[in-house]
Design a protein around this motif. Structure first.
Motif, PDB file in Angstrom:
ATOM      1  N   SER A 192      52.007  49.830  65.496  1.00 24.91           N
ATOM      2  CA  SER A 192      52.587  51.019  66.010  1.00 24.91           C
ATOM      3  C   SER A 192      53.763  51.373  64.939  1.00 24.91           C
ATOM      4  CB  SER A 192      52.494  51.508  67.172  1.00 24.91           C
ATOM      5  OG  SER A 192      51.244  51.380  67.883  1.00 24.91           O
ATOM      6  N   PHE A 193      54.390  50.744  64.155  1.00 26.09           N
ATOM      7  CA  PHE A 193      55.705  51.071  63.630  1.00 26.09           C
ATOM      8  C   PHE A 193      55.627  51.202  62.206  1.00 26.09           C
ATOM      9  CE2 PHE A 193      56.067  48.258  67.455  1.00 26.09           C
ATOM     10  CZ  PHE A 193      56.837  49.244  68.147  1.00 26.09           C
ATOM     11  N   VAL A 194      56.598  52.044  61.710  1.00 29.27           N
ATOM     12  CA  VAL A 194      56.895  51.996  60.278  1.00 29.27           C
ATOM     13  C   VAL A 194      58.720  52.124  60.420  1.00 29.27           C
ATOM     14  CG1 VAL A 194      57.112  53.727  58.296  1.00 29.27           C
ATOM     15  CG2 VAL A 194      55.183  53.693  59.656  1.00 29.27           C
ATOM     16  N   LEU A 195      59.093  51.129  59.325  1.00 30.48           N
ATOM     17  CA  LEU A 195      60.509  50.767  59.489  1.00 30.48           C
ATOM     18  C   LEU A 195      61.227  51.451  58.419  1.00 30.48           C
ATOM     19  CD1 LEU A 195      60.439  47.281  60.916  1.00 30.48           C
ATOM     20  CD2 LEU A 195      60.425  49.174  62.106  1.00 30.48           C
ATOM     21  N   GLU A 196      62.439  51.917  58.571  1.00 31.89           N
ATOM     22  CA  GLU A 196      63.259  52.294  57.232  1.00 31.89           C
ATOM     23  C   GLU A 196      64.728  51.885  57.576  1.00 31.89           C
ATOM     24  OE1 GLU A 196      62.839  56.340  56.357  1.00 31.89           O
ATOM     25  OE2 GLU A 196      60.698  56.414  55.629  1.00 31.89           O
ATOM     26  N   GLY A 197      65.387  51.762  56.641  1.00 27.73           N
ATOM     27  CA  GLY A 197      67.081  51.655  56.790  1.00 27.73           C
ATOM     28  C   GLY A 197      67.637  52.535  55.864  1.00 27.73           C
ATOM     29  N   GLU A 198      68.731  52.831  56.403  1.00 27.60           N
ATOM     30  CA  GLU A 198      69.790  53.913  55.597  1.00 27.60           C
ATOM     31  C   GLU A 198      71.189  53.569  55.794  1.00 27.60           C
ATOM     32  OE1 GLU A 198      69.201  58.167  55.958  1.00 27.60           O
ATOM     33  OE2 GLU A 198      67.179  58.041  55.929  1.00 27.60           O
ATOM     34  N   ILE A 209      55.369  55.280  65.421  1.00 26.68           N
ATOM     35  CA  ILE A 209      56.677  55.523  65.520  1.00 26.68           C
ATOM     36  C   ILE A 209      57.420  55.064  64.434  1.00 26.68           C
ATOM     37  CG2 ILE A 209      57.096  53.441  66.771  1.00 26.68           C
ATOM     38  CD1 ILE A 209      59.040  56.741  67.302  1.00 26.68           C
ATOM     39  N   LYS A 210      58.304  56.074  63.749  1.00 19.04           N
ATOM     40  CA  LYS A 210      59.159  55.536  62.624  1.00 19.04           C
ATOM     41  C   LYS A 210      60.532  55.213  63.356  1.00 19.04           C
ATOM     42  CE  LYS A 210      60.689  58.451  59.461  1.00 19.04           C
ATOM     43  NZ  LYS A 210      60.863  59.295  58.287  1.00 19.04           N
ATOM     44  N   ILE A 211      61.004  54.035  62.845  1.00 25.79           N
ATOM     45  CA  ILE A 211      62.308  53.754  63.377  1.00 25.79           C
ATOM     46  C   ILE A 211      63.226  53.436  62.014  1.00 25.79           C
ATOM     47  CG2 ILE A 211      63.777  51.923  64.491  1.00 25.79           C
ATOM     48  CD1 ILE A 211      61.520  51.032  65.938  1.00 25.79           C
ATOM     49  N   THR A 212      64.310  54.095  62.237  1.00 27.30           N
ATOM     50  CA  THR A 212      65.010  54.245  61.032  1.00 27.30           C
ATOM     51  C   THR A 212      66.322  53.759  61.687  1.00 27.30           C
ATOM     52  OG1 THR A 212      63.991  56.293  59.883  1.00 27.30           O
ATOM     53  CG2 THR A 212      66.378  55.648  59.285  1.00 27.30           C
TER      54      THR A 212
END
Length: 300
Positions: A144-150, A104-107
């Motif tokens: 289970s995580f991929v993190l991004e920030g915008e 799950i990618k959380i942005t």
């Protein structure tokens, strides 16, 4: 024309003229003005922006109108989440558990005028990490995580609260090589999961760090089916050795039960007890005895 007929026509004309004058000049003055209903509200037809809560994947699509909220300049989400959001996360956990090849990618999002007081690169990434920590606490695999920030110029807000500044997308996970699993095994065994217990206790609540280590063990065992996990219970030297052997075993069984709840096959788990036979600290002090009351979890 007789006088009688003229007389009757005069009466008729008088009546018609009287009705005309009454309807046009007197009727409205007798009517009461309409009463205003105090319950009537003015509806603003201009709709504010809606930020629905969504989780998307190739074979997964969940959405609802409730959403996660963050107070401006804060990294932590407002909890508890609504039932609709909680249901979405529950369905997501089930989907990921049935397919270890997905993540799950959380942005996270933040506005350009918000202050970042965290150690993260930006407040948006800190918010994504806060949501990751929450999901791990509810049983999600820590890997289970991929993190991004915008950073955005603006975001939908209600007073000082940002509405839904995060997105969730299910992505394919690159298959790991055998070497990657060996690296994970070495990491687990180099810094094994150690649970400490108070006197005569055989269970305790797990910290976030302990939950993360258990999640790593679970990930390894799911992807290396022939592997085994070893759980060894220990005690201090207070009391009879036989009783401490039993106590150490009960501590190992607690750890086993927790791993089973994480979805690990009980056939992959081996438990044993060394009781007071393998101390790591001096049993003559309270501090030393507390360190000896432990359960150690490693990969065989």
């Amino acid at each position: 024309m007789s006088k009688k007929i003229l007389y009757l026509l005069g009466i008729a004309l008088t009546i018609i003229l009287g009705m005309f004058l009454y309807q046009n000049y007197c009727c409205n003055c007798c009517m009461k003005p309409p009463k205003l209903d105090n319950s009537t509200t003015v509806v603003n037809n201009k709709r504010t922006g809606l930020v629905p809560f969504t989780i998307k994947g190739s074979d997964f699509d969940y959405h609802c109108n409730d959403n996660i909220k963050f107070v401006k300049n804060e990294k932590a989400a407002l909890v508890p989440f609504s039932d609709s959001v909680a249901i979405g996360f529950k369905n997501l956990k089930t989907a990921l558990q049935s397919n270890p090849n997905k993540k799950i990618k959380i942005t996270g999002y933040a506005t350009s005028d918000e202050k970042n007081t965290t150690t993260f690169q930006n407040l948006a990434l800190a918010r994504a990490n806060d949501l990751k920590k929450y999901l791990i606490s509810t049983g999600f695999d820590a890997n289970s995580f991929v993190l991004e920030g915008e950073i955005k110029d603006k975001w939908e807000m209600n007073s000082d609260t940002l509405i839904g500044p995060a997105s969730f997308n299910i992505i394919e996970n690159e298959p790991a090589s055998n070497n990657q699993w060996e690296v994970l095994k070495a990491k687990i065994n180099a810094n094994p999961l150690v649970l400490y217990f108070n006197t005569n206790e055989s269970r305790e609540n797990l910290s976030t760090e302990e939950q993360t280590k258990i999640a790593e063990i679970a990930t390894y065992l799911k992807n290396v089916p022939n592997a085994k996990v070893s759980i060894v219970g220990h005690s201090d030297s207070v009391g009879a050795r036989e009783a401490n052997i039993v106590l150490g075993q009960s501590r190992a069984e607690f750890a086993k039960a927790f791993l089973i709840k994480k979805g690990i096959d009980s056939k992959q788990i081996q438990t044993s007890s060394q009781g007071p036979d393998n101390p790591i600290a001096d049993n003559t002090s309270e501090e030393g005895k507390s360190k000896n009351r432990r359960t150690v979890v490693t990969i065989k």
